[in-house]
Motif scaffolding. Structure first.
Motif, PDB file in Angstrom:
ATOM      1  N   LYS A  71       0.823  -1.212   0.000  1.00  0.00           N
ATOM      2  CA  LYS A  71       0.000   0.000   0.000  1.00  0.00           C
ATOM      3  C   LYS A  71       0.862   1.269   0.000  1.00  0.00           C
ATOM      4  O   LYS A  71       0.348   2.375   0.078  1.00  0.00           O
ATOM      5  N   GLY A  72       2.178   1.125   0.050  1.00  0.00           N
ATOM      6  CA  GLY A  72       3.049   2.296   0.094  1.00  0.00           C
ATOM      7  C   GLY A  72       3.247   2.831   1.505  1.00  0.00           C
ATOM      8  O   GLY A  72       3.867   3.883   1.697  1.00  0.00           O
ATOM      9  N   HIS A  95      11.878  -4.134  -5.124  1.00  0.00           N
ATOM     10  CA  HIS A  95      10.688  -4.768  -4.573  1.00  0.00           C
ATOM     11  C   HIS A  95      10.974  -6.243  -4.396  1.00  0.00           C
ATOM     12  O   HIS A  95      11.504  -6.886  -5.301  1.00  0.00           O
ATOM     13  N   VAL A  96      10.643  -6.767  -3.232  1.00  0.00           N
ATOM     14  CA  VAL A  96      10.938  -8.166  -2.926  1.00  0.00           C
ATOM     15  C   VAL A  96       9.735  -8.825  -2.276  1.00  0.00           C
ATOM     16  O   VAL A  96       8.882  -8.148  -1.672  1.00  0.00           O
ATOM     17  N   SER A  97       9.675 -10.120  -2.441  1.00  0.00           N
ATOM     18  CA  SER A  97       8.619 -10.892  -1.767  1.00  0.00           C
ATOM     19  C   SER A  97       8.954 -10.969  -0.270  1.00  0.00           C
ATOM     20  O   SER A  97      10.092 -10.714   0.138  1.00  0.00           O
ATOM     21  N   LEU A  98       7.971 -11.372   0.528  1.00  0.00           N
ATOM     22  CA  LEU A  98       8.229 -11.543   1.963  1.00  0.00           C
ATOM     23  C   LEU A  98       9.303 -12.616   2.166  1.00  0.00           C
ATOM     24  O   LEU A  98      10.176 -12.489   3.024  1.00  0.00           O
ATOM     25  N   LYS A  99       9.263 -13.646   1.365  1.00  0.00           N
ATOM     26  CA  LYS A  99      10.250 -14.725   1.490  1.00  0.00           C
ATOM     27  C   LYS A  99      11.676 -14.181   1.288  1.00  0.00           C
ATOM     28  O   LYS A  99      12.591 -14.472   2.067  1.00  0.00           O
ATOM     29  N   SER A 142       4.274  -7.920  -1.587  1.00  0.00           N
ATOM     30  CA  SER A 142       5.519  -7.396  -2.117  1.00  0.00           C
ATOM     31  C   SER A 142       5.928  -6.176  -1.288  1.00  0.00           C
ATOM     32  O   SER A 142       5.076  -5.355  -0.907  1.00  0.00           O
ATOM     33  N   TYR A 143       7.232  -6.066  -0.987  1.00  0.00           N
ATOM     34  CA  TYR A 143       7.733  -4.944  -0.191  1.00  0.00           C
ATOM     35  C   TYR A 143       8.763  -4.156  -0.997  1.00  0.00           C
ATOM     36  O   TYR A 143       9.569  -4.735  -1.732  1.00  0.00           O
TER      37      TYR A 143
END
Lengths: 430, 430, 430
Positions: A71-72, A95-99, A142-143
């Motif tokens: 969501k930013g 941007h990366v996945s939680l994993k 995604s982060y």
């Protein structure tokens, strides 16, 4: 009173982002210099310089860092605490996945509300530190991870201050300045060092005093390397670390364990505080005594601490904060080190100037004129005779104090009186 | 036997009115000289002479003293005991109220039948000592107080005796002669000193022996001051005080605590008496060891005592009398000091004259000729081998005795036999 | 494996009739030389030679011996065991009554099935040893006692072996060869000595190694007397006796108790075996350490034993036989002495080559790159830092091992690695 001043000193410096190099160290030292110790000298050693077995690393500075969710929203941000970024972290912006993110996160499952302090000085990677509670709230999404840091050719910064005394012999205080946003295991040391230096600067001292503020480990190795000749003059040495809380007193002896610093520190602690725990140099050392006491350097360095590094749960986490330390704890540490200094300043061996016991009655020293069974010698006269019985040139003031059973601080005025009456003569004790 | 002689010696001297100066000391020493120790040398130091930190006081002699009640009856009289007069009391001859008299009386409420021993060497006043029982009988009436004493320019008296031996090295015995009418804490010391000196005078000795009889404290300071060079030859030293009763054995070590005197005394006491209490030099000293062991004098002086000064209820009162001491107690003390002397006279280090163990069988020293399982080496042969195994030049006879587990006195004839068989050679041990 | 070889070695020698002199000793040494140690040197000292306090006795050899009953049956015969004849027995050939015979018999009522070992080196007599059970069966009759022995001018035999090393300094092993037909208290020592010598002969050694095989007592006195100058080079020394059974570990320290041999032996025993009993040199010595540790000889000699002489019921009887010792016990002793040698070969003091701690990360020594709370230094890196902290030139490898808490044998490869990385430098430790 002075405890409160030291507490405020720490408050004013705690949010500066320090590491073993970089502007955080530089800014912290400049503040100490400008606000307190105008004679503080600052030094820079360029990246790549070989220092004994070490090499000065690149300088690291952190500009910004955050983790945004899909969501930013910034779920983690450097603005909250400097501890959120892995020390010496590389920059990142992706941007990366939680994993994937999880591979770069550090938290403490057993202390879910504590953010750990983690560094990676010699392995290039990026990372964030956060509490386990924060981590548990991260969802499968995604982060956006963003760290803006610079790892570049620069220098290692440290500082020292020398307060000249009558003697070339020095008393040395070391403290370190390389940890971000922690209170007991960082700024308590510089606080007590600064206020001891201010106190000593206003006095005429027997010994010369040397204070150094360095990054831990590589900084103290650098200090040794650059000042090896000067360190040969050191008579006693104290490492100031973890001197701010109010929970315990801890003692780290020197490597040899029986130097003048050990002797004075143990005497002061035995007389001035209720109890303390003595640790083992071989098994428990962990601060700059590792360098200053190393073979070939051999400084007589001890650490008189409150809660010792590694021994309190808040150690190396965000819980080592302004609530953990107290003005009272800081003042207690200040006073103990001040007592050590007072005793060292007055530490001599003594020889008696009379053969046999002195005739105290003629001096009116509370010596009872009426002898015999009813009238024992007064305690003070007996104490004087006990002291003089020990003045055979072999005992220093701590030996004397322990032999006659009083605190060396209380012995100082009595010794001075005996000297002024020409009953005893001091001899240099170093 | 010798205990009875020493007891009679004390009886013959006890009523002489001694103090730190005066005719009482002089008369006591003359009696010892004329009756026992013809070679005793007497010395006088004039009033006003500076002795180290001290000054020789005026000489004090007492002629008569009494308190008469309003009926003219002597309720207190010097004729009963010398203790009745405050030591160094001024003269007085006036009538006083009971209230005024009470300001000048010394008694012991807790020991109502004991007359205390009290002195006022350095404060000019007058006074009487009496038992609490006597005091309780004084009524509200006018008293005639009469003390005829002289405090005048004179001298301080002391004496010594030197018995020459083969060696210049000396063994020193000090005792004091300044207390009136007390037995354990006064005349027991001169008695044992006198009889040890008589015994030694009839022998050929290895060491030179020095005995001194002085007033306590100022007298021993004077002795040190006048004989400082000679005291450098002293190898062992014993202070003879409180050696007359039969209640306890007490030991006062030297200041350094590990001199040859300490070593021999502890060995003798461990082997010759059932048990003893060792006191602390720092906390419990109180006789002339305070002067002889003081820094810069440093004699290796110990005191082997029976009931120690200050530790028995009769101390410094009229109850320290001929009933408190016994012939047996005196003889016990004599024998312990004699044993110390015998061991010192025979104290050497030794080196073996053979490589490997000696072949004892050829010497017929009870060494079992038949070896093997059934026939263990005899105890005496094993003892000889044990002794020779220790003869490496590092151990003296006390070390040897303690290593092989026997009393040094019993080791002396065995050592002499080994020397005569040329198996070992003695080396000087000082 | 090597335990089995040593066990067979003992089996092959046990029936040879040894005494302190004679062909039994000679034959035993020749077998060892020819089968194992080709460089073994043999020496003879003639009867009558004066050796320090001793004289070499006549040489004794036994040819035959028996006791026949009135029926002509041999009730006791040398053929059964050499122990049946009193050591150094005279010859005899006569008929005696049981009463007369009994005067010449030795048995052990408390151990009825054991034949005692008895000698009469210095008293001319004849005798037989037998079990109490055998003795109890003797009846009132006439016995023919026959001993054919020779006591004649001859010599005392001993042997030694020197294995040259890089250093003139020597490590010395002594063992004795003078007891007939016993296993633990005789041949276990020569067995372990022989196999240690074989192992060392195949290596390049730092120290020179000296092994001696002598009759006990007079033989070791002779060895000292003939080799006094060479013994001055001895750095460490071990007496090999009673090293064959599997019941206990025992330690006899040197006379001084704190030599390098004591230090290494105690460290090996503390780390390599479960437990051991330390005996007292003064109270419990009994083998050749009596000679080698005697004053003036002063070898740093210890004995690491299994069941100590004099302390096991089988000692000096026929029960100290091949069933009492085991291959495992022999191998255990071999390994303990081998460990002592390995440590001595690698024993140096060390000084660090760096000021301050080394920067281990750059060397990849398992030093964790990620610091901070979660990631403690690895154990191996901490061990290296602990070792280097002790490399101040004062500690040898045993001191270091004890300070850092590991076995010196395990420390050797780590030390070698630190030397190869130029982090430390060895200094001679003798």
């Amino acid at each position: 009173m002075i405890g409160q001043l030291m507490y405020s000193f720490i408050e004013s410096l705690i949010t500066i982002p320090r590491s073993i190099t970089g502007d955080g160290v530089r800014l912290s030292l400049e503040r100490i210099k400008n606000d307190h110790l105008l004679a503080l000298q600052m030094y820079e050693i360029p990246t790549g310089t070989v220092i004994e077995d070490w090499v000065v690393p690149k300088e690291w500075n952190i500009v910004d860092a955050y983790i945004k969710n899909s969501k930013g929203e910034k779920v983690i941000t450097l603005a909250d605490t400097n501890l959120h970024v892995l020390g010496y972290s590389d920059s990142v912006d992706k941007h990366v996945s939680l994993k994937e993110l999880n591979k770069h996160l550090y938290s403490l499952p057993d202390q879910p509300n504590a953010i750990p302090y983690v560094t990676s000085y010699y392995d290039d990677t990026w990372g964030f530190c956060l509490s386990q509670n924060q981590r548990d709230q991260l969802k499968q999404e995604s982060y956006h991870v963003y760290i803006d840091s610079q790892k570049s050719v620069g220098s290692l910064t440290y500082a020292d201050l020398v307060i000249e005394g009558k003697e070339q012999k020095e008393i040395f205080f070391s403290t370190y300045i390389c940890h971000p946003q922690m209170a007991n295991n960082e700024l308590s040391g510089p606080a007590v060092a600064t206020y001891l230096a201010k106190w000593l600067s206003g006095r005429s001292n027997r010994y010369t005093y040397r204070f150094c503020f360095t990054p831990e480990t590589i900084g103290s190795v650098a200090y040794i390397s650059k000042n090896f000749d000067k360190l040969q003059n050191i008579h006693a040495a104290f490492n100031l670390t973890c001197v701010g809380d109010d929970r315990a007193f801890s003692f780290m002896p020197s490597r040899k364990g029986n130097t003048i610093s050990d002797k004075v520190a143990r005497h002061v602690m035995a007389n001035q505080i209720e109890s303390y725990k003595e640790y083992s140099f071989m098994n428990d050392r962990g601060s700059d005594e590792r360098q200053y006491c190393s073979p070939g350097v051999d400084l007589p360095m001890v650490s008189i601490m409150k809660s010792k590094y590694g021994e309190f749960p808040e150690y190396h986490t965000s819980l080592d904060n302004m609530e953990f330390i107290t003005p009272f704890g800081l003042e207690h540490s200040f006073n103990v080190h001040k007592a050590c200094i007072e005793i060292l300043e007055n530490n001599f061996k003594y020889h008696t100037n009379v053969l046999g016991e002195p005739f105290l009655s003629k001096r009116g020293k509370n010596y009872m004129i009426i002898g015999g069974k009813q009238n024992a010698d007064s305690d003070s006269a007996q104490l004087i005779l006990n002291i003089m019985t020990c003045c055979d040139g072999s005992m220093d003031i701590v030996d004397l104090a322990e032999e006659v059973g009083i605190y060396a601080l209380d012995l100082i005025p009595i010794i001075q009186s005996l000297i002024s009456e020409d009953l005893i003569t001091p001899i240099e004790s170093f």
